[in-house]
Scaffold this motif. Structure first.
Motif, PDB file in Angstrom:
ATOM      1  N   HIS A   3       0.830  -1.203   0.000  1.00  0.00           N
ATOM      2  CA  HIS A   3       0.000   0.000   0.000  1.00  0.00           C
ATOM      3  C   HIS A   3       0.868   1.258   0.000  1.00  0.00           C
ATOM      4  N   MET A   4       0.323   2.306  -0.623  1.00  0.00           N
ATOM      5  CA  MET A   4       1.006   3.598  -0.714  1.00  0.00           C
ATOM      6  C   MET A   4      -0.025   4.715  -0.556  1.00  0.00           C
ATOM      7  N   PRO A   5       0.411   5.901  -0.122  1.00  0.00           N
ATOM      8  CA  PRO A   5      -0.546   6.994   0.053  1.00  0.00           C
ATOM      9  C   PRO A   5      -0.859   7.769  -1.219  1.00  0.00           C
ATOM     10  N   HIS A   6      -0.129   7.494  -2.326  1.00  0.00           N
ATOM     11  CA  HIS A   6      -0.324   8.311  -3.524  1.00  0.00           C
ATOM     12  C   HIS A   6      -0.229   7.454  -4.783  1.00  0.00           C
ATOM     13  N   LYS A   7      -0.739   8.007  -5.874  1.00  0.00           N
ATOM     14  CA  LYS A   7      -0.710   7.345  -7.182  1.00  0.00           C
ATOM     15  C   LYS A   7       0.643   7.613  -7.839  1.00  0.00           C
ATOM     16  N   ARG A   8       1.232   6.560  -8.363  1.00  0.00           N
ATOM     17  CA  ARG A   8       2.544   6.681  -8.984  1.00  0.00           C
ATOM     18  C   ARG A   8       2.697   5.595 -10.028  1.00  0.00           C
ATOM     19  N   THR A   9       3.499   5.848 -11.067  1.00  0.00           N
ATOM     20  CA  THR A   9       3.733   4.861 -12.122  1.00  0.00           C
ATOM     21  C   THR A   9       5.197   4.882 -12.519  1.00  0.00           C
ATOM     22  N   HIS A  10       5.769   3.689 -12.691  1.00  0.00           N
ATOM     23  CA  HIS A  10       7.131   3.550 -13.219  1.00  0.00           C
ATOM     24  C   HIS A  10       7.005   2.820 -14.547  1.00  0.00           C
ATOM     25  N   ILE A  11       7.068   3.586 -15.617  1.00  0.00           N
ATOM     26  CA  ILE A  11       6.731   3.040 -16.928  1.00  0.00           C
ATOM     27  C   ILE A  11       7.726   1.997 -17.413  1.00  0.00           C
ATOM     28  N   SER A  12       9.010   2.142 -17.090  1.00  0.00           N
ATOM     29  CA  SER A  12      10.007   1.239 -17.662  1.00  0.00           C
ATOM     30  C   SER A  12       9.979  -0.149 -17.024  1.00  0.00           C
TER      31      SER A  12
END
Length: 542
Positions: free
Chosen positions: A297-306
């Motif tokens: 779980h995390m408090p924020h939305k994030r994306t690592h595309i590679s």
């Protein structure tokens, strides 16, 4: 005339949830108390159907019958249990698509999360013009990432790809379709008569704006990009929402009270994260089932595309769940059992099958770490993290005359462990968690102490094994139900999850497995172009 006897209301400690865990291999049904105690559970297998070499389907009616059959077994043996059940809640696998009519009848079998027929259709929608980033048009990719946190899989293995294929190849079926549902949505429809989807079950339509968890909604621009009609998608609800009561016919079949509530539930990765007790930020769980994933779980939305890792909506209202997914984990052991060790041909008949998994553990445990230099790449059906490559395939490498079947068995287990380390490395960076922490292992593969120790040794991480790893999804569904009913909070969950064993990585094996991991990554680098050439214009072998 005597008055009716007052209804007996069970106390909190006696109140039970009928928890459903629908996986690719079949349906588990469990009776679980609000304190996390599992009173009883049962399992019913569900058949897979291979279609046109790239298609993998299941009949939704088989899910429903498996659920009813398992639930009746648990409930008919003890009338007191039926009176104690206050809610039903489901966890199901995600990324499947069922077209249904206005009455909720399935118009076709479900396209599953390994169905790749939609690859070409979704690729056409994902890119525009010659310029692309990993197969996506830059502006389209930027919009998907900004709003959803991810993007459709170019392998076609999600509802975006499934619906694209249906729109392109089955327009008459699409015309007759009232709603496209995920497995969780279908089960909830059959339980309550209500068409709805949870934030996590709707996620991989890749049509929802997930930036604000208090108001996740479909985005008109994404729907236009995908070519999907909004009225063919169900309304959105949160996982902990009470979506209704059991339909009278269902309540009657199961012998449950007609006011038994149904809580929306979650897809398997959301439920497993809760059932593992890993509800605090950054706490990792590893699910080892037919497929595999790491979640936190995390408090924020994030994306690592590679590396194809993203944090996405989940069962917690104010948290995202970071996910790194791999296509095949225990599926490799099923393949070993069904296609090699006990394949029914002239050499072996079906009557010679046995409960093979404990034997595999025993055999693997007596083989030296490193499988005497034998490597197994567990990419039977392509891969997703940290590479999204549908062309990859499995194989044994460095096989020689000195190797035996025992070495191959250990190599299969080590191959999945090395693959897990491959996705763990970017995941640790993503959730900002160092190697000093622990991973809670759940799913059927988590029952193997040999495999747990092996994964600890290969990854260098402490592995925590719950008392019942195979029941984590059902346990998560029960906790979600308890929270939806207001009887629990997410803060209560860690204390209700009990660990049976803790596996420390053995320092004596660190150098060996560091070298093995370097070789494993080199094998991917060298073989990936060859796999792409071999498999670019051919279907997945059946």
């Amino acid at each position: 005339m005597p008055s009716a006897a007052p209804a007996i209301v069970p106390s909190r400690n006696e109140r039970l949830v009928l928890a459903v865990d629908l996986g690719t291999s079949g349906c588990k049904v469990a009776l679980i108390g609000m304190d996390g105690s599992v009173l009883a559970w049962t399992f019913r297998p569900v058949a897979l159907h291979l279609v046109d070499e790239l298609g993998v389907e299941q009949d939704p009616q088989d899910w429903w019958h498996a659920f009813l059959d398992g639930a009746q077994e648990l409930l008919t043996s003890d009338t007191r249990r039926r009176r104690q059940v206050v809610a039903v809640c489901c966890s199901t696998f995600g990324e499947c698509t069922i077209p249904v009519d206005q009455e909720g009848n399935a118009l076709a079998r479900a396209m599953l999360w390994v169905d790749m027929r939609g690859a070409d259709a979704i690729r056409r929608r994902a890119r525009r013009g010659r310029l692309n980033i990993q197969g996506y048009g830059p502006l389209r990719l930027a919009r998907w990432l900004r709003l959803t946190g991810g993007a459709p899989s170019l392998s076609g293995k999600d509802p975006a790809g499934h619906m694209a294929w249906l729109y392109d190849h089955q327009p008459a079926l699409v015309e007759r379709t009232s709603k496209f549902l995920n497995a969780l949505d279908f089960m909830n429809l059959r339980l309550t008569g209500r068409f709805c989807a949870t934030y996590d079950s709707a996620l991989t339509t890749w049509a929802t704006d997930n930036r604000d968890l208090s108001q996740v909604r479909y985005d008109a621009g994404l729907l236009r990009l995908l070519g999907v009609d909004r009225d063919k998608l169900p309304d959105l609800v949160h996982s902990t929402e009470v979506i209704g009561h059991l339909l009278p016919t269902v309540a009657d079949i199961l012998g449950l009270a007609p006011d038994t509530k149904v809580v929306a539930g979650g897809i398997d990765n959301s439920a497993a994260a809760i059932g593992a007790g890993t509800v605090r930020d950054g706490e990792l769980h590893l699910y080892l089932g037919t497929s595999s994933w790491l979640g936190a779980h995390m408090p924020h939305k994030r994306t690592h595309i590679s590396t194809f890792i993203a944090s996405l909506p989940c069962a917690q209202r104010d948290r995202y769940l970071a996910m790194a997914m791999q296509t095949t984990a225990c599926g490799n052991l099923s393949f070993l059992r069904d296609r090699i060790l006990f394949h029914a041909d002239e050499l072996l008949g079906d009557d010679q099958r046995t409960d093979v998994y404990p034997l595999l553990d025993r055999i693997a445990d007596r083989v030296p770490a490193g499988s005497r230099g034998l490597f197994y790449m567990p990419w039977l059906h392509g891969e997703r993290t940290p590479v999204d490559d549908r062309h990859l395939r499995a194989g044994l490498f460095n096989l020689s005359l000195e190797h035996t079947r025992e070495d191959m068995i250990r190599a299969f287990l080590e191959g999945v462990a090395l693959n897990t380390r491959w996705m763990l490395e970017p995941m640790l960076d993503f959730v900002d968690s160092g190697r000093g922490g622990a991973i809670t292992i759940v799913g059927g593969g988590g029952q193997s102490e040999v495999w747990c120790q092996m994964i600890a040794d290969v990854t260098g991480m402490v592995i925590q094994q719950p008392h019942a790893p195979i029941q984590a999804n059902a346990l998560g569904a029960a906790f979600i139900a308890g929270i939806g009913l207001g009887e629990l909070s997410f803060h209560d969950v860690p204390a209700l999850c009990r660990h049976r064993h803790r596996f420390e990585p053995r320092q004596a094996l660190r150098h060996l497995y560091d070298d093995s991991f370097a070789t494993f990554k080199q094998l991917h680098k060298r073989l990936a172009p060859l796999y792409r050439r071999l498999n670019q214009h051919r279907s997945v072998p059946r």
